[in-house]
Design a protein around this motif. Structure first.
Motif, PDB file in Angstrom:
ATOM      1  N   SER A   1      19.296 -53.094 -10.170  1.00 33.35           N
ATOM      2  CA  SER A   1      20.596 -53.493  -9.610  1.00 33.35           C
ATOM      3  C   SER A   1      20.432 -54.463  -8.451  1.00 33.35           C
ATOM      4  CB  SER A   1      21.341 -52.258  -9.088  1.00 33.35           C
ATOM      5  OG  SER A   1      21.401 -51.263 -10.066  1.00 33.35           O
TER       6      SER A   1
ATOM      7  N   SER B   1      20.026 -52.524 -15.271  1.00 42.13           N
ATOM      8  CA  SER B   1      20.836 -51.683 -14.383  1.00 42.13           C
ATOM      9  C   SER B   1      21.987 -52.571 -13.929  1.00 42.13           C
ATOM     10  CB  SER B   1      20.010 -51.232 -13.179  1.00 42.13           C
ATOM     11  OG  SER B   1      18.948 -50.422 -13.604  1.00 42.13           O
ATOM     12  N   GLY B   2      22.690 -52.141 -12.899  1.00 40.39           N
ATOM     13  CA  GLY B   2      23.700 -53.014 -12.317  1.00 40.39           C
ATOM     14  C   GLY B   2      25.131 -52.671 -12.669  1.00 40.39           C
ATOM     15  N   ALA B   3      25.336 -51.670 -13.567  1.00 40.10           N
ATOM     16  CA  ALA B   3      26.720 -51.357 -13.942  1.00 40.10           C
ATOM     17  C   ALA B   3      27.474 -50.727 -12.765  1.00 40.10           C
ATOM     18  CB  ALA B   3      26.733 -50.425 -15.147  1.00 40.10           C
ATOM     19  N   VAL B   4      26.853 -49.744 -12.126  1.00 42.29           N
ATOM     20  CA  VAL B   4      27.525 -49.088 -10.994  1.00 42.29           C
ATOM     21  C   VAL B   4      27.751 -50.104  -9.871  1.00 42.29           C
ATOM     22  CG1 VAL B   4      27.314 -47.298  -9.214  1.00 42.29           C
ATOM     23  CG2 VAL B   4      26.585 -46.808 -11.560  1.00 42.29           C
TER      24      VAL B   4
ATOM     25  N   ASN C   1      21.230 -49.995 -21.513  1.00 39.80           N
ATOM     26  CA  ASN C   1      21.465 -49.299 -20.246  1.00 39.80           C
ATOM     27  C   ASN C   1      21.639 -47.824 -20.568  1.00 39.80           C
ATOM     28  OD1 ASN C   1      21.980 -48.677 -17.561  1.00 39.80           O
ATOM     29  ND2 ASN C   1      23.772 -49.996 -17.351  1.00 39.80           N
ATOM     30  N   GLU C   2      21.576 -47.006 -19.537  1.00 36.73           N
ATOM     31  CA  GLU C   2      21.857 -45.586 -19.758  1.00 36.73           C
ATOM     32  C   GLU C   2      23.361 -45.432 -19.993  1.00 36.73           C
ATOM     33  OE1 GLU C   2      20.309 -42.871 -16.875  1.00 36.73           O
ATOM     34  OE2 GLU C   2      20.776 -41.198 -18.212  1.00 36.73           O
TER      35      GLU C   2
ATOM     36  N   ASP D   1      26.031 -44.003 -18.876  1.00 36.48           N
ATOM     37  CA  ASP D   1      26.377 -43.271 -17.654  1.00 36.48           C
ATOM     38  C   ASP D   1      27.589 -42.360 -17.798  1.00 36.48           C
ATOM     39  OD1 ASP D   1      24.326 -44.237 -15.874  1.00 36.48           O
ATOM     40  OD2 ASP D   1      25.303 -46.180 -15.934  1.00 36.48           O
TER      41      ASP D   1
ATOM     42  N   ASP E   1      16.600 -42.416 -14.309  1.00 36.25           N
ATOM     43  CA  ASP E   1      16.664 -43.744 -13.723  1.00 36.25           C
ATOM     44  C   ASP E   1      16.291 -44.748 -14.797  1.00 36.25           C
ATOM     45  OD1 ASP E   1      13.655 -44.375 -13.545  1.00 36.25           O
ATOM     46  OD2 ASP E   1      13.840 -42.364 -12.711  1.00 36.25           O
ATOM     47  N   ASN E   2      16.655 -45.994 -14.563  1.00 35.16           N
ATOM     48  CA  ASN E   2      16.405 -46.995 -15.597  1.00 35.16           C
ATOM     49  C   ASN E   2      14.942 -47.417 -15.679  1.00 35.16           C
ATOM     50  OD1 ASN E   2      19.018 -46.897 -16.401  1.00 35.16           O
ATOM     51  ND2 ASN E   2      19.434 -49.070 -16.130  1.00 35.16           N
TER      52      ASN E   2
ATOM     53  N   GLY F   1      20.111 -49.127  -6.677  1.00 36.82           N
ATOM     54  CA  GLY F   1      19.806 -48.439  -7.937  1.00 36.82           C
ATOM     55  C   GLY F   1      19.399 -47.006  -7.646  1.00 36.82           C
ATOM     56  N   THR F   2      18.839 -46.331  -8.655  1.00 35.81           N
ATOM     57  CA  THR F   2      18.421 -44.950  -8.404  1.00 35.81           C
ATOM     58  C   THR F   2      16.912 -44.864  -8.184  1.00 35.81           C
ATOM     59  OG1 THR F   2      18.215 -44.608 -10.765  1.00 35.81           O
ATOM     60  CG2 THR F   2      20.268 -43.899  -9.756  1.00 35.81           C
ATOM     61  N   GLY F   3      16.202 -45.931  -8.476  1.00 38.55           N
ATOM     62  CA  GLY F   3      14.740 -45.849  -8.438  1.00 38.55           C
ATOM     63  C   GLY F   3      14.146 -46.262  -7.105  1.00 38.55           C
TER      64      GLY F   3
HETATM   65  N1  GLU Z   1      22.644 -47.012 -15.195  1.00 36.36           N
HETATM   66  C1  GLU Z   1      22.802 -47.390 -13.820  1.00 36.36           C
HETATM   67  C2  GLU Z   1      23.633 -48.666 -13.699  1.00 36.36           C
HETATM   68  O1  GLU Z   1      23.701 -49.439 -14.624  1.00 36.36           O
HETATM   69  C3  GLU Z   1      21.511 -47.701 -13.112  1.00 36.36           C
HETATM   70  C4  GLU Z   1      20.540 -46.623 -12.940  1.00 36.36           C
HETATM   71  C5  GLU Z   1      19.275 -47.127 -12.225  1.00 36.36           C
HETATM   72  O2  GLU Z   1      19.307 -48.166 -11.562  1.00 36.36           O
HETATM   73  O3  GLU Z   1      18.263 -46.471 -12.327  1.00 36.36           O
HETATM   74  O4  GLU Z   1      24.155 -48.906 -12.648  1.00 36.36           O
END
Ligand code: GLU
Length: 389
Positions: A18, A55-58, A138-139, A141, A152-153, A213-215
């Motif tokens: 992200s 990542s980047g959706a949130v 992407n995950e 979510d 985490d991604n 991000g989460t990582g």
């Molecule tokens: N799936 C989350 C998103 O797109 C990101 C998770 C991550 O950065 O690990 O925001």
């Protein structure tokens, strides 16, 4: 320039964090998408198959809704639902303008762990590659709460690398790579250029964590470890530099390269270690733990103290020692109920206690993997080559 170890790569996963894809106001950075699209086109023109884990959706959802406060899980899921659209819209527009078609795949832990869904996802990806499409993953979510969350991604990218049998995983984030000490605290921290034995550097990640991000570095190292254990190269590098991907595959010495281990885990054991769902727990005594950890033995009923969870014969279980720490994982040849009936007994008594004996072992060594990490690295000499920051 030294010979490029990545020149033979045919299947590549590129993961973008992200922090790379969004600016300080959580708006998507078009320049980064453009560099990426140019680089992916360049790789595809060489016949290399590329999957992107994004990542980047949130973060993009926050930008779109002007939502800056920390968020609850449902709020994050809502932000992801909004931001995912902006994310894919941007990928589609920028990749299309370079004559590339993109596809969206949203995955959860269950999709990767379940053998059937795993193979459905692999088949979809294969078909997309045949059509020359770039899969963007992407995950999922919206439905990913604790139990089924991939975490985490970085982790997702390693699982995707395994799914498409990639020979290289590139993780692009806001750091240059792995340092021999925390570069935020120590001016003389050196970037580690090449890591040949990943277990020796697992302790170098510290507790660094990304803000958006989460990582952090530790999740990146774990992902790199999964990739190298599957026989792929892994690269951790900054994605803020223009055309980072092309530079990496042209052999420029940027970031940290992780070399695949000589002791590649066979596919079955890799799946067992990282993907197989755990259905129960077997607790063993010190003697059994030693026999497994130090002498490479199978697990016999005599060393078992307890079995918990309603697992069946053929299910995957974790093996824990008296301290409660998980140190191995394997496929149980007996159900939880049967193990409770034969625990502590020598194998020659199995038939008498169960009315039949299928095997001497509860978990055979061939269907077992060790989970214990080696001791953290000494910060001094983590790898073969270093260079200044
Ligand atoms: N799936 C989350 C998103 O797109 C990101 C998770 C991550 O950065 O690990 O925001």
């Amino acid at each position: 320039m030294s010979q490029n170890p990545l020149s033979g790569a045919r299947r590549v996963v590129i993961k973008l964090g992200s922090q790379v894809l969004t600016d300080e106001n959580m708006n998507l950075r078009r320049d980064v998408f453009e560099w990426l699209a140019d680089d992916v086109k360049w790789l595809k023109d060489k016949g290399i198959k590329v999957a992107i884990v994004t990542s980047g959706a949130v973060a993009a959802g926050r930008g779109r809704l002007g939502f800056t406060k920390t968020a609850t899980v449902p709020q994050k899921q809502a932000l992801a639902a909004v931001g995912q659209l902006d994310l894919m819209w941007t990928y589609r527009e920028i990749f299309n303008s370079r004559q590339m078609v993109v596809a969206q795949l949203l995955l959860t832990n269950e999709d990767i762990k379940d053998k059937k869904r795993h193979s459905n996802a692999a088949n979809t990806l294969d078909e997309l590659f045949k059509k020359g499409v770039v899969p963007i993953i992407n995950e999922n979510d919206t439905v990913s709460v604790k139990e089924i969350k991939l975490g985490d991604n970085d982790n997702l990218s390693a699982l995707v690398a395994n799914l498409i049998k990639a020979d290289c995983l590139v993780i692009l984030s806001d750091v240059e790579g792995l340092y021999d000490k925390d570069p935020k605290k120590f001016e003389d921290a050196n970037l580690v250029r090449t890591v040949e034995s990943i277990d020796d550097v697992m302790g170098l990640a510290g507790d660094s964590k990304s803000k958006v991000g989460t990582g952090g570095m530790s999740t990146k190292l774990v992902a790199a470890k999964k990739a190298v254990e599957a026989g792929a190269f892994a690269k951790i590098s900054s994605g803020k530099r223009p055309n980072a991907v092309r530079k990496i595959f042209s052999g420029e010495e940027i970031g940290t390269l992780f070399v695949p281990g000589t002791s590649k885990l066979k596919k079955k054991k890799h799946w067992l270690k990282y993907s197989a769902p755990e259905k129960g727990t077997i607790t063993v005594d010190d003697g059994a733990a030693r026999a497994i950890l130090q002498n490479g033995k199978s697990l016999l009923p005599v060393g078992v103290l307890d079995a918990s969870g309603d697992f069946k014969k053929g299910d995957t279980v974790i093996i824990v020692g008296l301290s409660g720490k998980t140190f191995a994982k394997g496929v149980s040849r007996y159900s939880a109920g049967e193990i409770c009936a034969i625990k502590g007994a020598p194998s020659c008594e199995i038939a008498q206690k169960l009315g039949r004996k299928d095997y001497d072992e509860i978990i055979h060594r061939d269907e077992m993997v060790l989970m214990a990490e080696k001791k953290p690295a000494q910060r001094k000499s983590p790898a073969r080559k270093k260079a200044g920051k």
